[in-house]
Design a protein around this motif. Sequence first.
Motif, PDB file in Angstrom:
ATOM      1  N   ILE A 103      36.735  58.525  39.476  1.00 19.58           N
ATOM      2  CA  ILE A 103      37.966  59.301  39.613  1.00 19.58           C
ATOM      3  C   ILE A 103      39.005  58.416  40.307  1.00 19.58           C
ATOM      4  CG2 ILE A 103      39.039  61.377  40.592  1.00 19.58           C
ATOM      5  CD1 ILE A 103      36.861  62.004  38.495  1.00 19.58           C
ATOM      6  N   ASP A 122      43.414  69.994  41.960  1.00 25.68           N
ATOM      7  CA  ASP A 122      42.284  70.100  42.873  1.00 25.68           C
ATOM      8  C   ASP A 122      42.377  71.470  43.547  1.00 25.68           C
ATOM      9  OD1 ASP A 122      40.083  69.567  44.451  1.00 25.68           O
ATOM     10  OD2 ASP A 122      41.198  68.401  45.912  1.00 25.68           O
ATOM     11  N   SER A 175      28.936  56.417  33.962  1.00 30.13           N
ATOM     12  CA  SER A 175      29.727  56.809  35.132  1.00 30.13           C
ATOM     13  C   SER A 175      31.208  56.607  34.885  1.00 30.13           C
ATOM     14  CB  SER A 175      29.304  55.989  36.351  1.00 30.13           C
ATOM     15  OG  SER A 175      27.935  56.165  36.614  1.00 30.13           O
ATOM     16  N   MET A 234      34.685  59.249  44.242  1.00 30.33           N
ATOM     17  CA  MET A 234      34.222  60.409  43.488  1.00 30.33           C
ATOM     18  C   MET A 234      33.934  59.943  42.069  1.00 30.33           C
ATOM     19  SD  MET A 234      35.756  64.260  43.183  1.00 30.33           S
ATOM     20  CE  MET A 234      35.641  64.459  44.942  1.00 30.33           C
ATOM     21  N   GLN A 268      26.079  66.686  33.392  1.00 29.71           N
ATOM     22  CA  GLN A 268      27.224  66.046  34.030  1.00 29.71           C
ATOM     23  C   GLN A 268      27.145  66.341  35.511  1.00 29.71           C
ATOM     24  OE1 GLN A 268      31.296  66.105  32.442  1.00 29.71           O
ATOM     25  NE2 GLN A 268      31.947  66.835  34.440  1.00 29.71           N
ATOM     26  N   GLU A 281      28.405  68.989  42.077  1.00 31.60           N
ATOM     27  CA  GLU A 281      28.228  69.871  40.928  1.00 31.60           C
ATOM     28  C   GLU A 281      27.273  69.224  39.954  1.00 31.60           C
ATOM     29  OE1 GLU A 281      32.251  70.189  39.457  1.00 31.60           O
ATOM     30  OE2 GLU A 281      32.663  71.907  40.726  1.00 31.60           O
ATOM     31  N   LEU A 314      32.167  60.998  38.116  1.00 27.01           N
ATOM     32  CA  LEU A 314      31.566  61.899  37.137  1.00 27.01           C
ATOM     33  C   LEU A 314      30.500  61.097  36.422  1.00 27.01           C
ATOM     34  CD1 LEU A 314      34.717  63.606  35.584  1.00 27.01           C
ATOM     35  CD2 LEU A 314      33.229  64.457  37.406  1.00 27.01           C
ATOM     36  N   LYS A 367      29.043  65.732  39.348  1.00 31.13           N
ATOM     37  CA  LYS A 367      30.210  65.325  40.127  1.00 31.13           C
ATOM     38  C   LYS A 367      29.643  64.899  41.477  1.00 31.13           C
ATOM     39  CE  LYS A 367      34.513  67.190  42.030  1.00 31.13           C
ATOM     40  NZ  LYS A 367      35.290  68.448  42.118  1.00 31.13           N
ATOM     41  N   LYS A 377      43.132  62.704  41.697  1.00 28.91           N
ATOM     42  CA  LYS A 377      42.991  64.121  41.355  1.00 28.91           C
ATOM     43  C   LYS A 377      44.364  64.657  40.969  1.00 28.91           C
ATOM     44  CE  LYS A 377      39.434  64.898  44.810  1.00 28.91           C
ATOM     45  NZ  LYS A 377      39.114  65.633  46.030  1.00 28.91           N
TER      46      LYS A 377
END
Length: 160
Positions: free
Chosen positions: A148, A154, A145, A73, A115, A103, A75, A117, A151
């Motif tokens: 992740i 979540d 970048s 994952m 941004q 997202e 961002l 996701k 988490k």
Amino acid sequence: MKPEAPHSSLDRYDRRILEALQQDAGLSNQRLAEKIGLSPSPCLRRVQALEEAGIIRQRVALLQPEKIGLELMVLMHISMDRHTPERFEHFESTIKQSPEVLECFLITGHDADYQLKVVLRDMAHFQDFLLNRLTRIEGVTGVHSSFILRKIIDKTELPL
């Protein structure tokens, strides 16, 4: 006089319905009615009214990405060359076609304009997404970048 907030028209039953469905959207109407203390018919009418008002946008099953082979994952902050409606519309319509993008936000306060996701299988998938798709969108001038690692929170439930 201050305008009334849209959520202020929600009574305690509406709030209970929303809380219950955020935790388990698959509840049957019978089980939902029992859980919130209403009979099934008024409960169903309330759910339908919440859907028609757009408060309940949709009901979904939440999947565990790692269990279906999506291990990475990311961002991503995207910078654009020009801040024109046409440039933004082109980026947004193109990025909406990428199933990896969970997202996409138009943002302020950073050196970036968007941004994202993004969820991907592995680094090879990331490299392909970055080099062969994202950076080829006309107007994209920079990508930063962040991967992740874990988490901490979540959840999908909104506070009511």
